[in-house]
Design a protein around this motif. Sequence first.
Motif, PDB file in Angstrom:
ATOM      1  N   SER A 164       6.525  -1.211  -2.398  1.00  8.73           N
ATOM      2  CA  SER A 164       6.545   0.233  -2.634  1.00  8.73           C
ATOM      3  C   SER A 164       5.133   0.767  -2.462  1.00  8.73           C
ATOM      4  N   VAL A 165       5.038   2.056  -2.129  1.00  9.56           N
ATOM      5  CA  VAL A 165       3.738   2.701  -1.910  1.00  9.56           C
ATOM      6  C   VAL A 165       3.751   4.084  -2.552  1.00  9.56           C
ATOM      7  N   SER A 166       2.567   4.666  -2.639  1.00 13.37           N
ATOM      8  CA  SER A 166       2.420   6.066  -3.031  1.00 13.37           C
ATOM      9  C   SER A 166       1.276   6.650  -2.228  1.00 13.37           C
ATOM     10  N   ARG A 167       1.287   7.960  -2.070  1.00 12.61           N
ATOM     11  CA  ARG A 167       0.189   8.627  -1.358  1.00 12.61           C
ATOM     12  C   ARG A 167      -0.081   9.948  -2.080  1.00 12.61           C
ATOM     13  N   GLU A 168      -0.707   9.841  -3.237  1.00 15.45           N
ATOM     14  CA  GLU A 168      -1.015  11.022  -4.052  1.00 15.45           C
ATOM     15  C   GLU A 168      -2.309  11.686  -3.611  1.00 15.45           C
ATOM     16  N   LYS A 169      -3.178  10.934  -2.961  1.00 21.51           N
ATOM     17  CA  LYS A 169      -4.436  11.470  -2.457  1.00 21.51           C
ATOM     18  C   LYS A 169      -4.618  11.051  -1.009  1.00 21.51           C
ATOM     19  N   LYS A 170      -5.312  11.868  -0.257  1.00 28.30           N
ATOM     20  CA  LYS A 170      -5.506  11.586   1.163  1.00 28.30           C
ATOM     21  C   LYS A 170      -6.227  10.260   1.368  1.00 28.30           C
ATOM     22  N   GLU A 171      -7.167   9.953   0.480  1.00 25.91           N
ATOM     23  CA  GLU A 171      -8.011   8.783   0.711  1.00 25.91           C
ATOM     24  C   GLU A 171      -7.438   7.485   0.153  1.00 25.91           C
ATOM     25  N   PHE A 194      -4.009   4.795  -0.624  1.00 26.42           N
ATOM     26  CA  PHE A 194      -2.643   4.420  -0.232  1.00 26.42           C
ATOM     27  C   PHE A 194      -2.343   3.040  -0.830  1.00 26.42           C
ATOM     28  N   PRO A 195      -2.118   2.953  -2.133  1.00 22.31           N
ATOM     29  CA  PRO A 195      -1.891   1.642  -2.766  1.00 22.31           C
ATOM     30  C   PRO A 195      -0.524   1.055  -2.429  1.00 22.31           C
ATOM     31  N   LEU A 196      -0.491  -0.259  -2.330  1.00 22.25           N
ATOM     32  CA  LEU A 196       0.752  -0.988  -2.041  1.00 22.25           C
ATOM     33  C   LEU A 196       1.110  -1.868  -3.234  1.00 22.25           C
ATOM     34  N   THR A 197       2.340  -1.733  -3.717  1.00 25.31           N
ATOM     35  CA  THR A 197       2.814  -2.597  -4.803  1.00 25.31           C
ATOM     36  C   THR A 197       3.772  -3.633  -4.226  1.00 25.31           C
ATOM     37  N   VAL A 198       3.465  -4.887  -4.498  1.00 23.38           N
ATOM     38  CA  VAL A 198       4.348  -5.986  -4.107  1.00 23.38           C
ATOM     39  C   VAL A 198       5.198  -6.294  -5.326  1.00 23.38           C
ATOM     40  N   THR A 199       6.468  -6.008  -5.255  1.00 25.29           N
ATOM     41  CA  THR A 199       7.331  -6.151  -6.427  1.00 25.29           C
ATOM     42  C   THR A 199       7.899  -7.562  -6.516  1.00 25.29           C
ATOM     43  N   SER A 200       8.518  -7.843  -7.642  1.00 27.18           N
ATOM     44  CA  SER A 200       9.130  -9.158  -7.846  1.00 27.18           C
ATOM     45  C   SER A 200      10.314  -9.370  -6.907  1.00 27.18           C
ATOM     46  N   ALA A 201      10.797  -8.289  -6.305  1.00 26.37           N
ATOM     47  CA  ALA A 201      11.911  -8.409  -5.360  1.00 26.37           C
ATOM     48  C   ALA A 201      11.479  -9.009  -4.026  1.00 26.37           C
ATOM     49  N   GLN A 202      10.182  -9.029  -3.778  1.00 25.93           N
ATOM     50  CA  GLN A 202       9.664  -9.620  -2.532  1.00 25.93           C
ATOM     51  C   GLN A 202       9.575 -11.128  -2.765  1.00 25.93           C
ATOM     52  N   LYS A 203      10.477 -11.869  -2.155  1.00 27.74           N
ATOM     53  CA  LYS A 203      10.611 -13.301  -2.465  1.00 27.74           C
ATOM     54  C   LYS A 203       9.594 -14.186  -1.772  1.00 27.74           C
ATOM     55  N   ASN A 204       8.965 -13.676  -0.734  1.00 26.03           N
ATOM     56  CA  ASN A 204       7.979 -14.475  -0.009  1.00 26.03           C
ATOM     57  C   ASN A 204       6.708 -13.655   0.195  1.00 26.03           C
ATOM     58  N   PRO A 205       5.992 -13.356  -0.889  1.00 23.92           N
ATOM     59  CA  PRO A 205       4.878 -12.421  -0.773  1.00 23.92           C
ATOM     60  C   PRO A 205       3.573 -13.036  -0.285  1.00 23.92           C
ATOM     61  N   THR A 206       3.488 -14.346  -0.196  1.00 18.62           N
ATOM     62  CA  THR A 206       2.231 -14.977   0.215  1.00 18.62           C
ATOM     63  C   THR A 206       1.915 -14.591   1.647  1.00 18.62           C
ATOM     64  N   ALA A 207       0.810 -13.880   1.836  1.00 18.39           N
ATOM     65  CA  ALA A 207       0.425 -13.377   3.163  1.00 18.39           C
ATOM     66  C   ALA A 207      -0.932 -12.706   3.062  1.00 18.39           C
ATOM     67  N   PHE A 208      -1.420 -12.290   4.217  1.00 19.19           N
ATOM     68  CA  PHE A 208      -2.654 -11.520   4.340  1.00 19.19           C
ATOM     69  C   PHE A 208      -2.224 -10.074   4.550  1.00 19.19           C
ATOM     70  N   TYR A 209      -2.648  -9.168   3.653  1.00 18.45           N
ATOM     71  CA  TYR A 209      -2.219  -7.775   3.721  1.00 18.45           C
ATOM     72  C   TYR A 209      -3.365  -6.914   4.240  1.00 18.45           C
ATOM     73  N   LEU A 210      -3.040  -6.110   5.235  1.00 17.03           N
ATOM     74  CA  LEU A 210      -4.044  -5.283   5.893  1.00 17.03           C
ATOM     75  C   LEU A 210      -3.684  -3.817   5.795  1.00 17.03           C
ATOM     76  N   CYS A 211      -4.664  -3.012   5.441  1.00 21.92           N
ATOM     77  CA  CYS A 211      -4.510  -1.564   5.384  1.00 21.92           C
ATOM     78  C   CYS A 211      -5.273  -0.960   6.566  1.00 21.92           C
ATOM     79  N   ALA A 212      -4.724   0.068   7.149  1.00 24.35           N
ATOM     80  CA  ALA A 212      -5.368   0.733   8.276  1.00 24.35           C
ATOM     81  C   ALA A 212      -5.243   2.240   8.123  1.00 24.35           C
TER      82      ALA A 212
END
Lengths: 115, 112
Positions: free
Chosen positions: A65-72, A74-92
């Motif tokens: 899940s994400v939110s975009r309350e401010k222009k600058e 963009f946080p990403l939440t990895v929830t417990s529903a994501q069963k294979n979360p191990t990875a490299f996460y990139l924001c652009a």
Amino acid sequence: DGGITQSPKYLFRKEGQNVTLSCEQNLNHDAMYWYRQDPGQGLRLIYYSQIVNDFQKGDIAEGYSVSREKKESFPLTVTSAQKNPTAFYLCASSISRGTSNQPQHFGDGTRLSIL
Amino acid sequence: DAKTTQPPSMDCAEGRAANLPCNHSTISGNEYVYWYRQIHSQGPQYIIHGLKNNETNEMASLIITEDRKSSTLILPHATLRDTAVYYCIVRPPGGSQGNLIFGKGTKLSVKP
């Protein structure tokens, strides 16, 4: 210096726990994106946002899940529903997703692992 | 987005020019060619992009053939810090859902 800051650099998640990855940019870009990269693989789009208070699912949004309350920001939440979360996460971010040919610029990523 | 084909790996001597080819024979008229690179455990770094004219910036030059079916990224004086995986991407302005489709890229090894 203008750029994209992701934190933390390394993150560990326990089973059943939600974790939030931070992404901040001071480039005054309108659009922001979250990608996931698995070892030896390309990038897969999780979510993107063209404007504040609006965002769309990418190819693999389930369990995130994400939110975009401010222009600058963009946080990403990895929830417990994501069963294979191990990875490299990139924001652009980029100037505008519309008809612009301007490139996306990336942060240095957050590496998420499961305990 | 159009598919690209790159050699899996290349070597280059330090101080020499590195010429990285990319084939994009199915490119459409409005699609741009973008180059990124990724150094191990870091985020991709934008290098350069172009439509049909050759482009140059402080990092590299991009040469696009007249028929736009292929391009070459040139690092004029490669250093050890240029060792990375280089990705060639083609996409229209704005892209499809903002997605950047990274293939496997070319692993460039710059050797002393």
